[in-house]
Write an enzyme that holds these catalytic residues in place. Structure first.
Site, PDB file in Angstrom:
ATOM      1  N   MET A  50       0.851  -1.187   0.000  1.00  0.00           N
ATOM      2  CA  MET A  50       0.000   0.000   0.000  1.00  0.00           C
ATOM      3  C   MET A  50       0.884   1.234   0.000  1.00  0.00           C
ATOM      4  O   MET A  50       1.875   1.298   0.724  1.00  0.00           O
ATOM      5  CB  MET A  50      -0.932  -0.003   1.212  1.00  0.00           C
ATOM      6  CG  MET A  50      -1.851  -1.210   1.283  1.00  0.00           C
ATOM      7  SD  MET A  50      -3.066  -1.043   2.595  1.00  0.00           S
ATOM      8  CE  MET A  50      -3.482  -2.771   2.857  1.00  0.00           C
ATOM      9  N   GLU A  51       0.491   2.232  -0.786  1.00  0.00           N
ATOM     10  CA  GLU A  51       1.379   3.360  -1.052  1.00  0.00           C
ATOM     11  C   GLU A  51       1.716   4.194   0.178  1.00  0.00           C
ATOM     12  O   GLU A  51       2.675   4.961   0.162  1.00  0.00           O
ATOM     13  CB  GLU A  51       0.793   4.249  -2.141  1.00  0.00           C
ATOM     14  CG  GLU A  51      -0.532   4.873  -1.800  1.00  0.00           C
ATOM     15  CD  GLU A  51      -1.137   5.593  -2.999  1.00  0.00           C
ATOM     16  OE1 GLU A  51      -1.007   6.818  -3.070  1.00  0.00           O
ATOM     17  OE2 GLU A  51      -1.735   4.920  -3.856  1.00  0.00           O
ATOM     18  N   ALA A  52       0.956   4.055   1.262  1.00  0.00           N
ATOM     19  CA  ALA A  52       1.268   4.811   2.473  1.00  0.00           C
ATOM     20  C   ALA A  52       2.487   4.251   3.203  1.00  0.00           C
ATOM     21  O   ALA A  52       2.961   4.854   4.162  1.00  0.00           O
ATOM     22  CB  ALA A  52       0.069   4.837   3.409  1.00  0.00           C
ATOM     23  N   GLY A 130      -0.995   8.308  -5.758  1.00  0.00           N
ATOM     24  CA  GLY A 130       0.114   7.742  -6.519  1.00  0.00           C
ATOM     25  C   GLY A 130      -0.308   7.093  -7.817  1.00  0.00           C
ATOM     26  O   GLY A 130       0.480   6.351  -8.428  1.00  0.00           O
TER      27      GLY A 130
END
Length: 261
Positions: A50-52, A130
Site C-alpha cells: 500500500m502506497e502509504a 500515486g
C-alpha cells in the site's frame, strides 16, 4: 437467478488476475478488496503493498484506505510513501498496479482527477495520489470500475494515469507511451459487465469475457461503452466458486465497507 451480484463478480474477476508470486501496489476500495481476496485464496504468496508505506499487508479487518492502521497488522515492514513509491516503483519491483477511476478510454488512459475542464470542473475528485506513478512505473496495470457509457469514454477529461497512447507535452499529439520512456502499460479493465484487455498491435481495448450468468451480453457491453470495442471473441466468464464468495463475504469485507451484498 445467480446468488451473487455484479459487484461481487467484478471483485472476484479482478482477484483472478493476480498471480501467486506477484508484488501488487494497490489503491483504496475495490482494488484492495480484489487483491486481498487473491491473497486469501489462490495467491497466498502475493505481496500486497500500500502506497502509504505498508508492505506485505494481510490484515484481519479490511482497511478503509491505504493509510488505515488496520493494514499494518503483523506487517514484516512498514516503510514510508517515499520508499514504496520512489524506490520500489522506479526500480521496477512492482509487478502489478491495481487502480480504480472515474473514466477510462480505449487505450486505458484513466481519469481520477476531475470531470469537465481541469480549470473549471463539473466535479473534482480527491486527487490522484500515486495513481500516475503506478500507471507509469508498474510492469502492468489492472483497472477496476463500474461499466457505464459516461465512464468508458472516447476521450477522458483528464489523464491522471497514462495508458497505451498518451498526449505528448507540449503539443498534445497522441503518442505511444514507450516514446515517452514509460514501461509497463494497462493489462486489463475489470468492470461490472466483464473483463477487457488490450490488443497487442494497436493496444485498443477489446472484450475478453462477460458475466453471462448475471444476464450480461456482448451487446450490452457495446451499448454501455462510449467508443467502438471489439466483442467478437468474448466468452462467458466462469461464475464464482463457493470458496471465493465465502472468503469475500465473511473474511475480506464482511462489514460491506466497499461491497454491496
Amino acid at each position: 437467478m445467480a446468488d451473487y451480484n455484479r459487484q461481487e463478480m467484478m471483485a472476484i474477476a479482478g482477484a483472478r488476475l493476480i498471480e501467486n508470486d506477484q508484488m501488487v501496489l494497490v489503491g483504496t476500495g475495490l482494488p484492495l478488496v480484489s487483491t486481498l481476496l487473491a491473497k486469501n485464496s489462490h495467491a497466498p504468496d502475493a505481496t500486497v503493498v500500500m502506497e502509504a508505506g505498508l508492505y506485505d499487508s494481510n490484515p484481519e479487518a479490511l482497511p478503509f484506505c491505504v493509510a488505515d492502521p488496520r493494514g499494518a497488522y503483523k506487517n514484516p515492514w512498514i516503510g514510508t510513501a517515499f520508499e514504496l513509491m520512489a524506490q520500489f516503483l522506479q526500480n521496477k519491483r512492482i509487478d502489478v498496479g491495481f487502480l480504480g477511476g472515474a473514466q477510462v478510454d480505449r487505450y486505458g488512459n484513466l481519469n481520477s482527477t476531475c470531470i469537465g475542464a481541469y480549470s473549471k470542473p463539473v466535479k473534482r475528485f480527491e486527487g490522484s495520489g500515486g495513481a500516475s506513478d503506478i500507471a507509469i512505473l508498474a510492469h502492468k496495470t489492472i483497472i477496476i470500475m463500474a461499466h457505464e457509457r459516461q465512464r468508458f469514454v472516447e476521450n477522458v477529461d483528464f489523464i491522471t494515469s497514462p495508458g497505451w497512447m498518451v498526449s505528448r507535452y507540449p503539443d498534445r499529439v497522441p503518442v505511444p507511451r514507450r516514446e515517452l520512456g514509460m514501461w509497463g502499460g494497462p493489462y486489463a479493465v475489470v468492470s461490472t459487465m466483464g473483463v477487457m484487455k488490450f490488443l497487442e498491435d494497436t493496444h485498443e481495448m477489446y472484450l475478453e469475457g462477460y458475466f453471462a450468468d448475471l444476464g450480461v451480453t456482448p451487446e450490452m457491453v457495446l451499448k454501455n461503452t462510449g467508443f467502438p470495442i471489439n466483442v467478437s471473441k468474448a466468452e462467458p466468464i466462469v461464475p464464482p466458486t463457493e470458496k471465493e464468495l465465502k472468503i469475500l463475504r465473511t473474511q475480506i469485507d464482511p462489514e460491506g465497507i466497499f461491497m454491496k451484498y
